[in-house]
Enzyme design. Structure first.
Site, short mmCIF file in Angstrom:
data_model
loop_
_atom_site.label_atom_id
_atom_site.label_comp_id
_atom_site.label_asym_id
_atom_site.label_seq_id
_atom_site.Cartn_x
_atom_site.Cartn_y
_atom_site.Cartn_z
N ALA A 28 -5.73 -2.05 -5.22
CA ALA A 28 -5.18 -0.69 -5.21
C ALA A 28 -5.84 0.15 -6.30
CB ALA A 28 -3.67 -0.74 -5.42
N ALA A 29 -6.29 1.35 -5.92
CA ALA A 29 -6.95 2.23 -6.89
C ALA A 29 -7.20 3.59 -6.27
CB ALA A 29 -8.29 1.63 -7.33
N TYR A 58 -13.09 8.03 -13.37
CA TYR A 58 -13.05 6.84 -12.52
C TYR A 58 -13.61 5.63 -13.27
CZ TYR A 58 -14.51 3.65 -8.77
OH TYR A 58 -14.71 2.55 -7.98
N ILE A 82 -27.38 15.05 3.11
CA ILE A 82 -27.81 14.18 2.02
C ILE A 82 -27.99 15.04 0.77
CG2 ILE A 82 -29.67 12.73 1.13
CD1 ILE A 82 -30.19 11.73 3.90
N LYS A 124 -11.70 2.06 -14.68
CA LYS A 124 -12.11 0.71 -14.31
C LYS A 124 -12.49 -0.11 -15.55
CE LYS A 124 -11.32 0.70 -9.92
NZ LYS A 124 -12.21 0.17 -8.92
N ASP A 179 0.86 -1.18 0.00
CA ASP A 179 0.00 0.00 0.00
C ASP A 179 0.90 1.24 0.00
OD1 ASP A 179 -3.24 0.32 1.01
OD2 ASP A 179 -1.98 2.11 1.00
N ILE A 232 -22.99 4.85 5.08
CA ILE A 232 -23.48 4.22 6.31
C ILE A 232 -22.53 4.54 7.46
CG2 ILE A 232 -23.90 2.04 7.49
CD1 ILE A 232 -25.05 0.91 4.98
N GLY A 255 -4.70 4.09 2.90
CA GLY A 255 -4.51 2.91 3.72
C GLY A 255 -3.56 3.20 4.86
N ARG A 271 -28.79 2.62 -2.83
CA ARG A 271 -27.56 1.87 -3.03
C ARG A 271 -27.78 0.42 -2.62
NH1 ARG A 271 -26.75 5.83 -5.22
NH2 ARG A 271 -25.06 7.35 -5.09
#
Length: 305
Positions: A70-71, A136, A199, A140, A33, A184, A38, A207
């Protein structure tokens, strides 16, 4: 997973540390990491830790399986520096897998994202058309294509896991993520401390909240079964943000109302709703989520009671 030597990239982060600690109960585990999101404090002593970037040479890829987590893992991170996002998420993936291949490791399980489905209230299957609306998502999708290349050209086992909204709470390994933690975790901490959670919009967005322990089991099963291809990891059930606040208040015995604010993210790219179709992965491995939403919220809130 039968005893193996495993590498977890992003291994000191939220999902990575949960996976590394779980695997270390029966396997030899190395975690790398770069410290961006992290901290080695998340890791058990049995995990061998290296502070390294996936962009470096001489990664510890002399292993049986690589779990590549990892990202740069959010829209905001990529918009702040699109070039860095592409380097870490795409070049970092290719660099890691190529080094693993040269070390005769032929099993790769990596993180993709459900964001590429866009907003859907119906379950999203892996075969549906997807598109890149953000940097993003583009990174991916690029990762998935490179995974396909390694699988087809070098006959490797390369499984891309499209995670849905993964959570655990600040009592787990999410606290260090701050604003990048799942809502959450953030809402529970704010409500427990008498703060009104913010919110975006009217709270109707939904979700597919998936507990990290179910994600960890899924990743392990993908490696055990030497899967290749793209798979969803979610629950198939979604909850709106207002319901999240309601359940947290119920667990904590509080009555904190949320604050509704204008969404700063364009409607063109904001993912309003997600829901997984996990049929493909269930059929391949027998996996199914074990922690339902109410129990998951209860676990998140336990540290405050």
């Amino acid at each position: 997973m039968q005893e193996k030597r495993a590498l977890v990239t992003g291994g000191a982060g939220f999902i990575g540390s949960n996976l590394a600690n779980h695997l270390a109960e029966k396997n030899e585990v190395i975690a790398i990491d770069d410290g961006y999101l992290g901290t080695p404090e998340n890791l058990d002593e049995t995990v061998e830790f290296h502070e390294q970037s996936v962009l470096e040479d001489d990664l510890p890829t002399d292993v049986d399986v690589v779990f590549h987590l990892a990202a740069l893992s959010s829209y905001k991170m990529h918009e702040e520096n699109p070039t860095k996002g592409a380097r870490v998420n795409v070049e970092g993936f290719v660099n890691t897998v190529e080094q693993a291949r040269n070390d005769d490791c032929d099993t790769i399980v990596y993180a993709s994202t459900s964001s590429i489905y866009g907003s859907r209230t119906e379950p999203s299957p892996e075969y549906m058309d997807v598109k890149a609306r953000t940097g993003y998502e583009a990174s991916k999708l690029s990762r998935e294509r490179y995974g396909e290349y390694f699988a087809n050209h070098y006959d490797m086992n390369v499984a891309g896991m499209r995670f849905f909204s993964v959570y655990q709470g600040y009592g787990g390994a999410e606290e260090h993520k701050g604003e990048f933690a799942n809502i959450i975790a953030q809402f529970a901490d704010e409500i427990a401390n008498g703060k009104s959670p913010e919110i975006y919009g009217d709270g109707s967005q939904t979700r597919d909240f998936t507990h990290v322990s179910d994600i960890v089991r899924g990743l392990e099963l993908a490696a055990e079964n030497e899967l290749t291809g793209i798979y969803n990891l979610g629950t198939g059930t979604s909850y709106d943000f207002d319901t999240v606040v309601e359940y947290i208040n119920r667990e904590l015995g509080t009555n904190v109302e949320p604050t509704y604010v204008e969404n700063p993210i364009s409607e063109d790219v904001y993912v309003h709703d997600t829901k997984a179709d996990v049929t493909k992965f269930k059929n391949a491995t027998g996996w199914k989520p074990k922690i339902n939403f109410k129990d998951g919220v209860r676990q998140v809130c336990e540290q405050y009671q």
